[in-house]
Scaffold this motif. Structure first.
Motif, mmCIF file in Angstrom:
data_model
loop_
_atom_site.group_PDB
_atom_site.id
_atom_site.type_symbol
_atom_site.label_atom_id
_atom_site.label_comp_id
_atom_site.label_asym_id
_atom_site.label_seq_id
_atom_site.Cartn_x
_atom_site.Cartn_y
_atom_site.Cartn_z
ATOM 1 N N ALA A 1 -0.300 3.575 5.236
ATOM 2 C CA ALA A 1 -1.322 2.523 5.184
ATOM 3 C C ALA A 1 -2.269 2.604 6.369
ATOM 4 N N GLU B 1 -10.322 -1.284 -0.901
ATOM 5 C CA GLU B 1 -10.350 -2.734 -0.937
ATOM 6 C C GLU B 1 -11.457 -3.132 -1.912
ATOM 7 N N PRO C 1 -14.105 -4.929 1.000
ATOM 8 C CA PRO C 1 -13.562 -4.693 2.341
ATOM 9 C C PRO C 1 -13.695 -5.953 3.197
ATOM 10 N N ILE D 1 0.831 -1.203 0.000
ATOM 11 C CA ILE D 1 0.000 0.000 0.000
ATOM 12 C C ILE D 1 0.863 1.250 0.000
ATOM 13 N N SER E 1 -9.810 7.321 0.845
ATOM 14 C CA SER E 1 -10.129 5.932 1.186
ATOM 15 C C SER E 1 -11.345 5.929 2.098
ATOM 16 N N ASP F 1 -6.999 -2.604 -3.495
ATOM 17 C CA ASP F 1 -6.293 -3.398 -2.493
ATOM 18 C C ASP F 1 -6.872 -4.813 -2.526
ATOM 19 N N SER G 1 -12.544 0.308 6.363
ATOM 20 C CA SER G 1 -11.432 -0.259 5.591
ATOM 21 C C SER G 1 -10.285 -0.600 6.518
ATOM 22 N N TYR G 2 -9.409 -1.466 6.019
ATOM 23 C CA TYR G 2 -8.125 -1.709 6.683
ATOM 24 C C TYR G 2 -7.070 -1.928 5.601
ATOM 25 N N HIS G 3 -5.976 -1.160 5.683
ATOM 26 C CA HIS G 3 -4.949 -1.226 4.647
ATOM 27 C C HIS G 3 -3.551 -1.535 5.190
ATOM 28 N N THR H 1 -2.607 -3.864 -5.346
ATOM 29 C CA THR H 1 -1.752 -4.371 -4.278
ATOM 30 C C THR H 1 -2.158 -5.797 -3.920
ATOM 31 N N LEU I 1 -8.229 4.915 -3.035
ATOM 32 C CA LEU I 1 -7.740 3.610 -2.582
ATOM 33 C C LEU I 1 -8.894 2.833 -1.973
ATOM 34 N N THR J 1 -6.309 3.626 6.480
ATOM 35 C CA THR J 1 -7.282 2.752 7.128
ATOM 36 C C THR J 1 -8.394 3.585 7.756
#
Length: 443
Positions: free
Chosen positions: A155, A220, A223, A125, A143, A253, A147-149, A279, A218, A159
């Protein structure tokens, strides 16, 4: 639970726990409260401790052991590479690295021919953000809140969940609400409304922040940690259109949802969209050796044909990690593992979870595809009030006590077994969940 107990193995369990408590600092934890489960070995969809207590792994650990534990072809690929060359500088050319990149590119959309390898998902990321900023000459990254990155500088700020708040040191990050019809931020009652209103909200954020200041959106693709929230039809193509209209890069992501988890090599293949940067990590080699990377579209990669890319990692493209990718992707192709994940989700796991929902009022919603599902547990199915931490703690203890290793987050049971899970193992796991949810959990 199976197995026997003897003095030798009991002492190994005790020694493992003692060493851990004395010297290991655990992530996302208050250290005095940590009571780690001892795991000594694994095979396929099962793991066990030194006492021989066996658990059916419905967590895939951190939703990464897609190919299952100790797959012999991946283990052999690592040991063969270790006998040949354990490490080498990323500035060199190495056959394992080239073969890993070739296999990843072969599964990517047309127009992706380069891979930058990292040590995991978080620094994938980081480098995708860096590439987007350098390519556009802009700074801001948009973003979602759900979410979680990852847990490195940019990153973790990208998130959306609570873990961002104590770590907000990176610059240029803006959050917006993505679609989630079950707990809609947009007063929507249909997927079409949720999609339309979420896209309108995103465009308002883009305009409000100044589109010329935004390098990338960005997302996911699905998610994962936030709840396995499948995007409604049209949402991701709509985001793509907004990005194109305003000259913004789209980063997808696929760290958690890629490489078989959804029953496809990449989750975005099911949503009619192609990003600018992809990613990946976790599923590409099932986490056997730490690795990750960024798939770079040709126009972005071309920026650095004559200009130095200002980034690098000592272990980028590490030979043992690269060999594990080659072994994993070859085995997944030869054994139809991605197809198995799709079949299991469509014909076995999805219907079984729907049947659980019909039986247990505590399940407010079932969401997912492939071997990537979540049960959203509620105290009240009308208000959709989530169950509390005490209920989830009891559920976890009851599942573990019956030999199921779960993945629980907030008010959800994430049902995420390895992609190699069988019909019989699904039936076993579902029976355990069924038994636990039948308890008087809300009393």
């Amino acid at each position: 639970m199976t197995g026997t107990t003897n003095t030798t193995t009991t002492s190994l369990n005790a020694r493992t726990t003692a060493l851990d408590r004395a010297h290991v600092f655990h992530s996302w934890s208050a250290q005095a409260a940590v009571k780690p489960l001892v795991i000594a070995g694994g095979l396929g969809c099962r793991v066990w401790d030194h006492d021989g207590r066996t658990y059916l792994d419905f967590s895939s650990q951190l939703v990464n052991v897609n190919i299952g534990h100790q797959h012999p072809k991946v283990v052999k690929a690592i040991t063969d590479q270790a006998a040949l060359l354990t490490t080498i500088s990323p500035a060199t050319a190495n056959l394992a690295r080239g073969e890993a990149a070739r296999r990843i590119v072969a599964r990517a959309p047309e127009g992706f021919n380069r891979v930058f390898f990292t040590n995991g998902g978080a620094d994938a990321i980081e480098n995708a953000i860096r590439l987007a900023r350098l390519h556009t000459g802009r700074d801001k990254i948009l973003s979602t809140y759900r979410s979680y990155h990852g847990n490195t500088g940019a990153a973790i700020v990208a998130t959306g969940d609570w873990r961002r708040v104590p770590n907000e040191y990176a610059r240029g990050h803006v959050h917006f609400f993505g679609p989630f019809l079950y707990r809609s931020e947009f007063w929507a009652t249909t997927p079409e409304q949720e999609c339309e209103r979420a896209l309108q909200h995103l465009e308002h954020v883009i305009v409000g922040e100044g589109s010329a200041s935004i390098a990338a959106v960005l997302l996911e693709t699905i998610p994962g940690t936030a709840g396995v929230m499948l995007p409604p039809p049209g949402y991701l193509p709509g985001v793509r259109e907004l990005c194109d209209r305003y000259g913004i890069m789209l980063i997808l992501d696929e760290v958690m949802c890629g490489f078989g988890r959804t029953g496809r090599w990449f989750a975005f293949e099911g949503y009619g969209v192609v990003p600018d940067l992809i990613t990946f990590a976790k599923g590409v080699n099932s986490g056997y050796v730490p690795t990750g990377g960024v798939l770079i579209s040709d126009p972005i990669a071309a920026d650095f044909d004559e200009t130095v890319f200002p980034g690098g990692l000592t272990y980028s493209g590490h030979p043992l990690a690269m060999a594990s990718i080659v072994g994993a992707l070859d085995a997944m192709s030869a054994e139809g593992i991605v197809q198995n994940a799709a079949r299991i989700g469509r014909d076995v796991l999805g219907p079984a979870l729907a049947a659980l929902q019909a039986k247990h009022a505590i399940i407010g919603e079932v969401r997912g595809e492939g071997v990537f599902w979540a049960l959203d547990l509620v105290a009240d199915p009308v208000t959709r009030q989530p169950v509390g931490a005490a209920v989830m703690a009891r559920i976890k203890a009851e599942l573990l006590g019956r030999g199921l290793l779960p993945f629980l987050i907030d008010n959800r049971i994430h049902v995420v077994p390895p992609c190699v899970v069988t019909n019989e193992e699904v039936a076993e796991g579902i029976a355990i969940i069924d038994e636990v949810l039948a308890l008087d959990l809300l009393a």
